[in-house]
Scaffold this motif. Structure first.
Motif, short mmCIF file in Angstrom:
data_model
loop_
_atom_site.label_atom_id
_atom_site.label_comp_id
_atom_site.label_asym_id
_atom_site.label_seq_id
_atom_site.Cartn_x
_atom_site.Cartn_y
_atom_site.Cartn_z
N THR A 176 29.14 -53.50 19.57
CA THR A 176 29.75 -54.33 20.62
C THR A 176 29.76 -55.81 20.26
O THR A 176 30.12 -56.64 21.11
N THR A 177 29.34 -56.14 19.05
CA THR A 177 29.21 -57.56 18.70
C THR A 177 29.82 -57.86 17.34
O THR A 177 29.93 -56.98 16.48
N LYS A 178 30.13 -59.14 17.14
CA LYS A 178 30.53 -59.63 15.82
C LYS A 178 29.37 -59.45 14.85
O LYS A 178 29.58 -59.14 13.67
N ASP A 179 28.14 -59.57 15.35
CA ASP A 179 26.97 -59.35 14.48
C ASP A 179 26.99 -57.92 13.92
O ASP A 179 26.69 -57.71 12.75
N GLY A 180 27.35 -56.95 14.78
CA GLY A 180 27.43 -55.56 14.33
C GLY A 180 28.52 -55.37 13.29
O GLY A 180 28.33 -54.70 12.27
N VAL A 181 29.67 -55.98 13.54
CA VAL A 181 30.79 -55.89 12.60
C VAL A 181 30.39 -56.50 11.26
O VAL A 181 30.59 -55.90 10.19
N ASP A 182 29.80 -57.69 11.31
CA ASP A 182 29.44 -58.39 10.06
C ASP A 182 28.38 -57.60 9.29
O ASP A 182 28.46 -57.48 8.06
N TYR A 183 27.40 -57.07 10.01
CA TYR A 183 26.36 -56.29 9.32
C TYR A 183 26.97 -55.06 8.66
O TYR A 183 26.72 -54.79 7.48
N ALA A 184 27.81 -54.34 9.40
CA ALA A 184 28.42 -53.12 8.85
C ALA A 184 29.21 -53.44 7.59
O ALA A 184 29.12 -52.71 6.58
N ARG A 185 29.94 -54.53 7.63
CA ARG A 185 30.79 -54.89 6.48
C ARG A 185 29.98 -55.25 5.25
O ARG A 185 30.48 -55.14 4.14
N ALA A 186 28.74 -55.67 5.45
CA ALA A 186 27.94 -56.12 4.30
C ALA A 186 27.19 -54.97 3.63
O ALA A 186 26.46 -55.19 2.67
N GLN A 187 27.36 -53.74 4.15
CA GLN A 187 26.59 -52.61 3.61
C GLN A 187 27.47 -51.72 2.73
O GLN A 187 28.68 -51.86 2.69
N GLY A 210 35.35 -61.87 39.90
CA GLY A 210 36.11 -61.38 41.04
C GLY A 210 35.46 -60.18 41.73
O GLY A 210 36.13 -59.43 42.44
N GLY A 211 34.17 -60.01 41.51
CA GLY A 211 33.45 -58.88 42.11
C GLY A 211 32.95 -57.95 41.03
O GLY A 211 33.56 -57.83 39.96
N ILE A 212 31.85 -57.27 41.29
CA ILE A 212 31.23 -56.44 40.25
C ILE A 212 31.98 -55.11 40.12
O ILE A 212 32.29 -54.47 41.12
N LYS A 213 32.30 -54.76 38.89
CA LYS A 213 33.14 -53.57 38.62
C LYS A 213 32.27 -52.49 37.97
O LYS A 213 32.13 -52.47 36.74
N PRO A 214 31.73 -51.60 38.76
CA PRO A 214 30.78 -50.63 38.19
C PRO A 214 31.39 -49.72 37.12
O PRO A 214 30.69 -49.28 36.23
N HIS A 215 32.71 -49.50 37.20
CA HIS A 215 33.30 -48.59 36.20
C HIS A 215 33.50 -49.27 34.85
O HIS A 215 33.89 -48.62 33.89
N TYR A 216 33.23 -50.57 34.77
CA TYR A 216 33.24 -51.27 33.48
C TYR A 216 31.83 -51.45 32.93
O TYR A 216 31.65 -52.04 31.86
N TYR A 217 30.85 -50.96 33.65
CA TYR A 217 29.46 -51.11 33.18
C TYR A 217 29.08 -49.95 32.27
O TYR A 217 29.17 -48.78 32.66
N CYS A 218 28.69 -50.29 31.07
CA CYS A 218 28.21 -49.28 30.12
C CYS A 218 27.16 -49.96 29.25
O CYS A 218 26.95 -51.16 29.34
N LEU A 219 26.52 -49.16 28.43
CA LEU A 219 25.57 -49.70 27.46
C LEU A 219 25.98 -49.30 26.06
O LEU A 219 26.38 -48.15 25.88
N PRO A 220 25.91 -50.16 25.08
CA PRO A 220 25.60 -51.57 25.23
C PRO A 220 26.67 -52.25 26.09
O PRO A 220 27.86 -51.92 25.98
N VAL A 221 26.22 -53.20 26.91
CA VAL A 221 27.11 -53.87 27.85
C VAL A 221 28.16 -54.67 27.06
O VAL A 221 27.90 -55.15 25.95
N ALA A 222 29.37 -54.76 27.60
CA ALA A 222 30.43 -55.54 26.94
C ALA A 222 29.97 -57.00 26.83
O ALA A 222 29.31 -57.53 27.72
N LYS A 223 30.35 -57.64 25.72
CA LYS A 223 29.89 -58.99 25.41
C LYS A 223 31.01 -60.01 25.63
O LYS A 223 32.02 -59.72 26.26
N ARG A 224 30.84 -61.22 25.05
CA ARG A 224 31.84 -62.28 25.15
C ARG A 224 33.13 -61.89 24.44
O ARG A 224 33.14 -61.03 23.55
N GLU A 225 34.20 -62.64 24.74
CA GLU A 225 35.50 -62.39 24.13
C GLU A 225 35.47 -62.49 22.60
O GLU A 225 36.16 -61.72 21.93
N ILE A 226 34.70 -63.39 22.03
CA ILE A 226 34.69 -63.48 20.55
C ILE A 226 34.21 -62.17 19.94
O ILE A 226 34.65 -61.79 18.86
#
Ligand SMILES: NC(=O)N[C@@H](CC(=O)O)C(=O)O
Ligand SMILES: [Zn+2]
Ligand SMILES: [Zn+2]
Length: 346
Positions: A176-187, A210-226
């Motif tokens: 869910t992160t750029k950190d995950g993408v970068d790590y995967a690419r380096a292996q 605009g209000g809490i959207k339970p159907h968008y809640y998952c783990l790992p939780v969605a991160k920032r747009e970057i």
């Protein structure tokens, strides 16, 4: 392009549950997917080869009549897992991976691993036989910010496990992160990473603005747009290490729309439409086959499906039910919040 034919896709990370829920959600996957890596986090979890065989048989029994679908079974790694039982279940082709849940990290993970030294003999056996370890990559330290749990896991748990177990083949699940993408690419090619449908579409604002959207809640939780952008770039790149794992995780509405709503997005129904939309928007429709149909089998050392799936773009938006009715209760289908014009041809 208004029509796209790809090898029939597979889902390399799927929750099918059991009983009435299994019966209700299974057709949503088998309609489009030939195979799926089936997650073992039932209650109680699928821990032994015998339990995996029994669960596979229940999945087969729940299949819509005449439907060809191959469940690829996994074992839930516990501190008591017997390396010989794992090896025997892998040798027959029954079990295709072992799943590591850090204890307490996500839905039904209470039996997960606390002390990684205790699972060392299993990991060494898996490295020896080439059986992949699928990892839910989040630390569970109470003080740590939930948005940092994946990045910290990579540095403090995943990388040390891989260094201590040379040859261990690992899938970073639902990155869910750029950190995950970068790590995967380096292996090297002993590491793969699945990316979900919903993490290509939502960032953390979608959950909270605009209000809490339970159907968008998952783990790992969605991160920032970057981070979402990094995932889109990786998924659509065609690179062999990235492949589709929807993490479609059904929960009945009553448990999602609650003061303590549980984690999981249900995307089995509309994943292929959504992916075509995302890949087209990147100008990378030609790489959808790699992501959804080719890279996963290559990592798991299985053939690409010979059957094909055709996606068609129409002027009218694709339609799917708002909810799937199951014997366990209604399950809300992931709503991207924008119209999608790609649909799967019957
Ligand atoms: N992804 C989720 O939010 N939930 C999954 C568990 C998991 O994959 O972590 C589930 O089983 O509901
Ligand atoms: Zn998970
Ligand atoms: Zn999952």
């Amino acid at each position: 392009m208004t029509e796209l034919s790809i090898p029939r896709p597979d889902d390399w990370h799927l929750h099918l549950r059991d009983g009435a829920m299994l019966k209700g959600v299974l057709p949503e996957t088998t309609r489009h997917f030939a195979r799926a890596i089936v997650m073992p986090n039932l209650v109680p979890p699928v821990v032994t080869g015998a339990q995996a065989a029994a669960y596979r048989d229940r999945i087969r029994a729940a299949l819509p009549p005449g439907m060809a679908f191959e469940p690829l079974m996994t074992l839930y790694l516990t501190e008591e897992t017997d390396p010989e039982d794992v090896a025997a279940a892998a040798a027959t082709g029954l079990v295709r991976a072992v799943k590591l849940y850090p204890a307490g990290a996500t839905t039904n993970s209470a039996s997960g691993v606390r002390d990684f030294d205790k699972v060392r003999p299993v990991l060494e056996k898996m490295a020896e036989i080439g059986l992949p370890l699928c990892v839910h990559g989040e630390v569970t330290t109470a003080e740590l910010d939930i948005f940092d749990r994946e990045a910290v896991f990579i540095d403090t748990v995943l990388d040390p496990i891989r260094r201590a177990t040379p040859g261990l083949r690992v899938v970073m699940e639902h990155i869910t992160t750029k950190d995950g993408v970068d790590y995967a690419r380096a292996q090297g090619d002993d590491l793969g990473a699945t990316i979900t449908t919903h993490h290509l579409i939502i960032n953390r604002n979608h959950i909270l603005v605009g209000g809490i959207k339970p159907h968008y809640y998952c783990l790992p939780v969605a991160k920032r747009e970057i981070h979402r952008r990094a995932l889109v770039e990786a998924a659509t790149s065609g690179e062999a290490r990235f492949f589709l794992g929807t993490d479609s995780a059904p929960h009945i509405d009553e448990l999602k729309e609650s003061a303590c709503g549980c984690a999981g997005c249900f995307t089995a129904t509309n994943t292929m439409s959504l992916l075509a939309h995302v890949f087209e928007a990147e100008g990378r429709l030609a790489n959808l086959a790699a992501f959804a149909s080719e890279n996963g089998p290559a990592f798991y050392r299985l053939p690409v499906n010979t059957a094909r799936l055709t996606l068609v773009k129409t002027d009218a938006p694709a339609a799917w039910p708002e909810k799937i009715v199951t014997g366990a209760g209604p399950v809300t289908v992931f709503n991207p919040g924008f119209p999608v014009y790609w649909h799967v041809k019957d």
